[in-house]
Design a protein around this motif. Structure first.
Motif, mmCIF file in Angstrom:
data_model
loop_
_atom_site.group_PDB
_atom_site.id
_atom_site.type_symbol
_atom_site.label_atom_id
_atom_site.label_comp_id
_atom_site.label_asym_id
_atom_site.label_seq_id
_atom_site.Cartn_x
_atom_site.Cartn_y
_atom_site.Cartn_z
ATOM 1 N N PRO A 96 0.969 -1.141 0.032
ATOM 2 C CA PRO A 96 0.280 -0.023 -0.002
ATOM 3 C C PRO A 96 0.904 1.189 -0.120
ATOM 4 C CG PRO A 96 -0.673 -1.512 1.654
ATOM 5 C CD PRO A 96 0.696 -2.284 0.985
ATOM 6 N N GLY A 97 0.369 2.279 -0.587
ATOM 7 C CA GLY A 97 1.199 3.685 -0.521
ATOM 8 C C GLY A 97 1.320 3.856 0.926
ATOM 9 N N LEU A 98 2.499 4.469 1.111
ATOM 10 C CA LEU A 98 2.981 4.793 2.348
ATOM 11 C C LEU A 98 2.423 5.869 3.045
ATOM 12 C CD1 LEU A 98 6.922 4.025 2.183
ATOM 13 C CD2 LEU A 98 5.308 2.499 2.861
ATOM 14 N N ILE A 99 2.112 6.038 4.349
ATOM 15 C CA ILE A 99 1.243 7.087 5.104
ATOM 16 C C ILE A 99 2.487 7.637 6.221
ATOM 17 C CG2 ILE A 99 -0.598 7.933 6.426
ATOM 18 C CD1 ILE A 99 -2.289 5.436 5.183
ATOM 19 N N ASP A 100 2.597 9.126 6.040
ATOM 20 C CA ASP A 100 3.550 9.784 7.070
ATOM 21 C C ASP A 100 2.472 10.477 7.851
ATOM 22 O OD1 ASP A 100 5.264 11.109 8.763
ATOM 23 O OD2 ASP A 100 6.611 11.355 6.873
ATOM 24 N N THR A 101 2.390 10.235 9.156
ATOM 25 C CA THR A 101 1.348 10.996 9.950
ATOM 26 C C THR A 101 1.953 12.216 10.561
ATOM 27 O OG1 THR A 101 1.666 9.755 12.160
ATOM 28 C CG2 THR A 101 0.208 8.826 10.477
ATOM 29 N N HIS A 102 3.194 12.517 10.142
ATOM 30 C CA HIS A 102 3.750 13.761 10.787
ATOM 31 C C HIS A 102 4.734 14.466 9.953
ATOM 32 C CE1 HIS A 102 4.994 16.187 14.778
ATOM 33 N NE2 HIS A 102 5.552 16.752 13.767
ATOM 34 N N THR A 103 4.210 15.524 9.134
ATOM 35 C CA THR A 103 5.175 16.110 8.375
ATOM 36 C C THR A 103 5.058 17.841 8.311
ATOM 37 O OG1 THR A 103 3.543 16.188 6.380
ATOM 38 C CG2 THR A 103 4.859 14.234 6.757
ATOM 39 N N ASP A 359 8.202 13.714 11.062
ATOM 40 C CA ASP A 359 8.553 15.160 11.106
ATOM 41 C C ASP A 359 9.425 15.726 10.090
ATOM 42 O OD1 ASP A 359 8.189 17.504 12.661
ATOM 43 O OD2 ASP A 359 9.862 17.046 14.389
ATOM 44 N N ALA A 360 9.240 14.938 8.850
ATOM 45 C CA ALA A 360 9.828 15.637 7.690
ATOM 46 C C ALA A 360 9.747 16.892 7.432
ATOM 47 C CB ALA A 360 9.253 14.902 6.331
ATOM 48 N N GLY A 361 10.443 17.836 6.998
ATOM 49 C CA GLY A 361 10.669 19.487 7.213
ATOM 50 C C GLY A 361 11.216 19.757 8.396
ATOM 51 N N PRO A 369 12.153 10.354 4.038
ATOM 52 C CA PRO A 369 11.436 10.053 5.384
ATOM 53 C C PRO A 369 11.350 8.553 5.515
ATOM 54 C CG PRO A 369 10.175 11.701 3.957
ATOM 55 C CD PRO A 369 11.079 11.129 3.107
ATOM 56 N N ALA A 370 11.625 7.687 4.671
ATOM 57 C CA ALA A 370 11.424 6.300 4.918
ATOM 58 C C ALA A 370 12.710 5.855 5.751
ATOM 59 C CB ALA A 370 11.317 5.492 3.421
ATOM 60 N N LEU A 429 12.655 0.238 1.395
ATOM 61 C CA LEU A 429 11.547 1.143 1.420
ATOM 62 C C LEU A 429 12.178 2.417 1.108
ATOM 63 C CD1 LEU A 429 8.976 -0.196 4.487
ATOM 64 C CD2 LEU A 429 8.978 -0.434 1.752
ATOM 65 N N GLU A 430 13.488 2.678 1.216
ATOM 66 C CA GLU A 430 14.100 3.923 0.958
ATOM 67 C C GLU A 430 14.445 4.001 -0.583
ATOM 68 O OE1 GLU A 430 17.624 4.686 3.449
ATOM 69 O OE2 GLU A 430 16.568 3.455 5.006
ATOM 70 N N LYS A 431 13.766 2.803 -1.333
ATOM 71 C CA LYS A 431 14.109 2.978 -2.774
ATOM 72 C C LYS A 431 12.797 2.705 -3.535
ATOM 73 C CE LYS A 431 19.064 1.495 -1.949
ATOM 74 N NZ LYS A 431 19.127 0.287 -1.297
ATOM 75 N N VAL A 432 11.686 3.216 -3.137
ATOM 76 C CA VAL A 432 10.407 2.917 -3.728
ATOM 77 C C VAL A 432 10.585 3.350 -5.241
ATOM 78 C CG1 VAL A 432 8.215 4.033 -4.042
ATOM 79 C CG2 VAL A 432 8.926 3.259 -1.811
ATOM 80 N N ASP A 433 10.275 2.648 -6.325
ATOM 81 C CA ASP A 433 10.483 2.842 -7.647
ATOM 82 C C ASP A 433 9.235 2.789 -8.487
ATOM 83 O OD1 ASP A 433 10.391 0.215 -7.821
ATOM 84 O OD2 ASP A 433 12.317 -0.049 -8.603
ATOM 85 N N PHE A 434 8.271 2.829 -7.786
ATOM 86 C CA PHE A 434 6.821 2.832 -8.648
ATOM 87 C C PHE A 434 5.855 3.450 -7.640
ATOM 88 C CE2 PHE A 434 2.690 1.009 -9.061
ATOM 89 C CZ PHE A 434 2.480 1.419 -10.370
ATOM 90 N N VAL A 435 5.104 4.749 -7.881
ATOM 91 C CA VAL A 435 4.138 5.077 -7.174
ATOM 92 C C VAL A 435 2.855 5.285 -7.885
ATOM 93 C CG1 VAL A 435 3.456 7.175 -5.760
ATOM 94 C CG2 VAL A 435 5.855 6.294 -5.852
#
Ligand code: ZN
Length: 445
Positions: A96-103, A359-361, A369-370, A429-435
């Motif tokens: 599944p597409g990843l979810i970052d809950t704090h950016t 906390d990306a940003g 952020p992965a 997961l730091e190398k996602v190559d399809f979104v």
């Protein structure tokens, strides 16, 4: 009179649905063709957002223009059907597409107070918003198809506009829930340390008193806030017994007013709380998520587990800023990393719900952020647990579990792919190559 009331009610309901991120597929606006068609993703392996194992050779069917998953099936030999639209991911693992809950799409990293001040003093909100559009695209390209952006740090309501531009298909970016301006009390939040007669901007809306807090909640929601964000503590120090102490910002009475007002308006509250008192007051006041939580007392972990309060630990950023902040005169940040690890392990044991947030940003958007996944695993999670935190669990935190977070029929086709097995090595997961987001492919190497 009655008619007027009816119109008002209709408008209100529409706004409310939008606020909860339940609008119709943004993909339908991104896609030039509205003709009905099916896209098939032929995946070498699938991780569905929940399981402890991969399933090999799976085809995901996506109906367009809705951008939704209609079928997830084991592949038969000679799967490809003539004329059908197939995407070959046979050498990759789909998830599944990843979810970052704090950016923070409006921030560009702030190790020191100076880094932060420069952004607010020397960059206009307009300039920062332009840069934020690039950050939103980067988030999507890293594989984050949904984010919760936890305040603009002095850029007003720009996050609500970024979200609107994405949903209208103007710019590429993840699905967003936004917190707009956040809140803190007078004397607690940057910019600080300037002469009293020099007016400076603040990274938050300053509110003092329960009544002012209620008014601020109403105002922020009216301008597009999905979440209310509060800063509950500041000024950290390690006590002799190893407990991370702080100065709480709001009184419990003020926090209760914020939570009560937000909940009354069917919105949730995220609390920046890094240490003893900030966390305790937030938990007592009934906030929905604890952000950072470097130290959480056992009794508060117990309450969080009982109430279903989420813990968003943001591990990587703590490590990332520690050396720079120590060099700038605050060595406590070095000690906080070990305290954080102990808290994270205790939270897992206590059964507290943990969601992925970075906390990306707070660190430069040039960093993926992965990286957070590796830290979560190093501190005791299995790769599957860390990945659930960024998919099915994060979707639950957002109240979007019916739309995103797993690969199953009825959900949006928010799907990423990586070479290799993330359950064996989570750093892939730091190398996602399809979104793909809502059936639209945004990035493909
Ligand atoms: Zn933050």
């Amino acid at each position: 009179m009655r008619k007027v009331l009816f119109v008002f009610a209709a408008v209100f309901c529409f706004c409310h649905l939008l606020a909860l991120g339940q609008e119709s597929s943004p993909a339908s606006r991104n896609t030039p063709s509205t003709a009905q068609r099916t896209i098939y993703l032929d995946c070498g392996a699938l991780w569905d957002g929940k399981a402890d194992k991969l399933v090999s050779k799976v085809t995901i069917s996506v109906s367009m223009p809705e951008g939704k998953i209609v079928d997830v099936k084991a592949q038969r030999d000679g799967m490809a059907t003539g004329g059908a639209e197939h995407i070959d991911l046979s050498k990759q693992t789909c998830l599944p597409g990843l979810i970052d809950t704090h950016t923070h799409v409006l921030l560009q990293g702030d190790i020191t107070a100076e880094d932060y001040d420069v952004q607010l003093l020397k960059q206009s909100p307009e300039y920062r918003t332009i840069v934020a559009t690039v950050n939103a695209r980067r988030a999507l390209e890293y594989g984050f198809t949904t984010i919760r952006d936890l305040e603009t740090e002095g850029a007003g309501y720009a996050d609500a506009d970024i979200k609107k531009a994405i949903n209208n298909g103007i710019i590429p970016g993840p699905r967003m829930q936004v917190a707009t301006r956040a809140m803190d009390v007078t004397g607690s939040y940057p910019l600080q340390g300037y002469a009293p007669d020099v007016p400076v901007p603040h990274g938050v809306q300053l509110v003092d008193s329960a009544d002012a807090a209620r008014k601020a909640v109403r105002e922020q929601i009216s301008y597009g806030a999905d979440w209310i964000k509060v800063y509950s503590d500041r000024s950290y120090r390690v006590r002799e017994d190893g407990v991370l102490d702080d100065i709480p910002t709001f009184t419990v009475e003020e926090l209760r007013a914020i939570v009560d007002e937000a909940h009354r308006e069917k919105h949730k509250v995220a609390s920046h709380a890094m240490a003893l008192n900030g966390v305790h007051n937030s938990v007592e006041a009934g906030v929905d998520t604890i952000e950072h939580g470097n130290y959480i007392a056992d009794e508060d972990l117990k309450t969080m587990a009982a109430h279903g309060t989420w813990y968003v630990p943001t591990i990587f950023v703590g490590d990332y800023v520690a050396k720079g902040r120590a060099a700038a005169g605050a060595p406590v940040w070095l000690k906080m990393v070990a305290i954080h690890e102990d808290t994270f392990r205790r939270a897992m044991k206590a059964g507290v719900k943990i969601a992925f947030g970075t906390d990306a940003g707070g660190f430069d958007w040039a960093i993926d952020p992965a990286k957070e996944f590796g830290y979560m695993v190093k501190w005791g999670m299995s790769p599957a647990q860390a990945m659930r935190a960024a998919t099915s669990s994060a979707a639950e935190l957002l109240g979007m579990q019916d739309q995103v977070g797993t690969i199953e029929p009825g959900k949006f086709a928010d799907i990423v792919a990586v070479a290799g097995d993330p359950l064996a090595d989570v750093t892939v997961l730091e190398k996602v190559d399809f979104v793909m987001k809502g059936g639209v492919v945004y990035q493909k190497n």
